[in-house]
Design a protein around this motif. Structure first.
Motif, mmCIF file in Angstrom:
data_model
loop_
_atom_site.group_PDB
_atom_site.id
_atom_site.type_symbol
_atom_site.label_atom_id
_atom_site.label_comp_id
_atom_site.label_asym_id
_atom_site.label_seq_id
_atom_site.Cartn_x
_atom_site.Cartn_y
_atom_site.Cartn_z
ATOM 1 N N LEU A 27 43.926 30.434 44.336
ATOM 2 C CA LEU A 27 42.693 30.252 43.477
ATOM 3 C C LEU A 27 41.819 29.302 43.923
ATOM 4 C CD1 LEU A 27 44.929 30.397 40.189
ATOM 5 C CD2 LEU A 27 43.418 32.449 41.244
ATOM 6 N N GLU A 28 42.216 28.312 44.842
ATOM 7 C CA GLU A 28 41.202 27.540 45.523
ATOM 8 C C GLU A 28 40.495 28.325 46.473
ATOM 9 O OE1 GLU A 28 43.573 24.316 46.615
ATOM 10 O OE2 GLU A 28 43.588 23.369 44.918
ATOM 11 N N ASP A 29 41.090 29.255 47.343
ATOM 12 C CA ASP A 29 40.547 29.797 48.606
ATOM 13 C C ASP A 29 39.655 31.059 48.006
ATOM 14 O OD1 ASP A 29 40.142 29.888 51.219
ATOM 15 O OD2 ASP A 29 41.753 31.597 51.178
ATOM 16 N N LEU A 30 40.305 31.928 47.279
ATOM 17 C CA LEU A 30 39.541 33.188 46.870
ATOM 18 C C LEU A 30 38.078 33.035 46.385
ATOM 19 C CD1 LEU A 30 42.049 35.266 45.280
ATOM 20 C CD2 LEU A 30 41.133 35.761 47.403
ATOM 21 N N PRO A 31 37.668 31.758 45.661
ATOM 22 C CA PRO A 31 36.354 31.829 45.046
ATOM 23 C C PRO A 31 35.461 31.206 46.283
ATOM 24 C CG PRO A 31 37.944 30.470 43.702
ATOM 25 C CD PRO A 31 38.693 31.055 44.700
ATOM 26 N N LEU A 103 37.784 34.930 37.696
ATOM 27 C CA LEU A 103 38.826 36.011 37.789
ATOM 28 C C LEU A 103 38.032 37.393 37.791
ATOM 29 C CD1 LEU A 103 41.867 34.518 35.787
ATOM 30 C CD2 LEU A 103 41.570 34.773 38.350
ATOM 31 N N GLU A 104 37.035 37.692 36.852
ATOM 32 C CA GLU A 104 36.402 38.886 36.807
ATOM 33 C C GLU A 104 35.659 39.001 37.860
ATOM 34 O OE1 GLU A 104 35.728 42.459 34.893
ATOM 35 O OE2 GLU A 104 37.167 40.982 34.477
ATOM 36 N N VAL A 105 35.029 38.088 38.410
ATOM 37 C CA VAL A 105 34.174 38.304 39.662
ATOM 38 C C VAL A 105 34.969 38.627 40.660
ATOM 39 C CG1 VAL A 105 32.845 36.788 41.318
ATOM 40 C CG2 VAL A 105 32.339 36.693 39.139
ATOM 41 N N LEU A 106 36.159 37.978 41.056
ATOM 42 C CA LEU A 106 37.182 38.189 42.064
ATOM 43 C C LEU A 106 37.690 39.685 42.017
ATOM 44 C CD1 LEU A 106 39.042 34.708 42.009
ATOM 45 C CD2 LEU A 106 37.251 35.607 43.850
ATOM 46 N N ARG A 107 38.145 39.970 40.575
ATOM 47 C CA ARG A 107 38.707 41.388 40.522
ATOM 48 C C ARG A 107 37.722 42.514 40.848
ATOM 49 N NH1 ARG A 107 39.510 42.797 35.813
ATOM 50 N NH2 ARG A 107 41.123 44.392 36.141
#
Length: 166
Positions: A27-31, A103-107
């Motif tokens: 969750l630190e890396d994905l953004p 989370l919505e952006v990532l999804r």
């Protein structure tokens, strides 16, 4: 067997993510990865900036000039908040709301890249994209758990167990 709860709320109204170190690192890396897709105008980001006026190029251009930067800043702020607080012991309600947005952006980004649809069947573990589908599923599950803990906050329920974050 009960699944572990990844979020609880204490009596002071703070939320406590109960994430393992590998979850925090993800969750630190994905953004950070997602931010580069947003600024590079990656086609996968198109769902984050939907067309408002599909049949009117002039109106669409005006809409983009008025709303585009604000929407981009909104998405970036949510992603930055998630990356900065993924390892925190507690977050406030605004930060947890930002997690929801991130989370919505990532999804949306990952789902677009994977061409996820509602009629998808079980993923074959030998599929080269299986790990990406697993991350997508994890992000969806986290989003659901945040919705649950936030809805408990709305109706005044504390979600911490006796002996936890009191």
């Amino acid at each position: 067997m009960m699944a572990r709860r990844r979020f609880s709320r204490d009596r002071s109204g703070r939320f406590h993510p109960h994430l393992g170190r590998s979850e925090q690192e993800l969750l630190e890396d994905l953004p950070r990865q997602a931010r580069s897709s947003l600024v590079a105008e990656d086609p996968a980001a198109s769902r984050l900036f939907p067309v408002a006026y599909p049949d009117n190029d002039e109106a669409e251009a005006e809409y983009r000039s008025l709303m585009g930067e604000g929407l981009l800043a909104h998405h970036q702020h949510a992603l930055d908040t998630l990356a900065a607080t993924a390892g925190a012991d507690s977050v406030d309600e605004d930060e947890l709301q930002q997690w929801m947005g991130a989370l919505e952006v990532l999804r949306l980004l990952l789902g677009t890249q994977l061409e996820v649809s509602e009629d998808m069947t079980e993923i074959d573990p030998t599929d080269p994209q299986a790990q990406h589908y697993a991350v997508y599923g994890y992000l969806s599950m986290l989003q659901g758990e945040i919705i649950e803990v936030l809805s408990g906050a709305l109706d005044g329920r504390h979600t911490s167990n006796p002996g936890e974050e009191g």
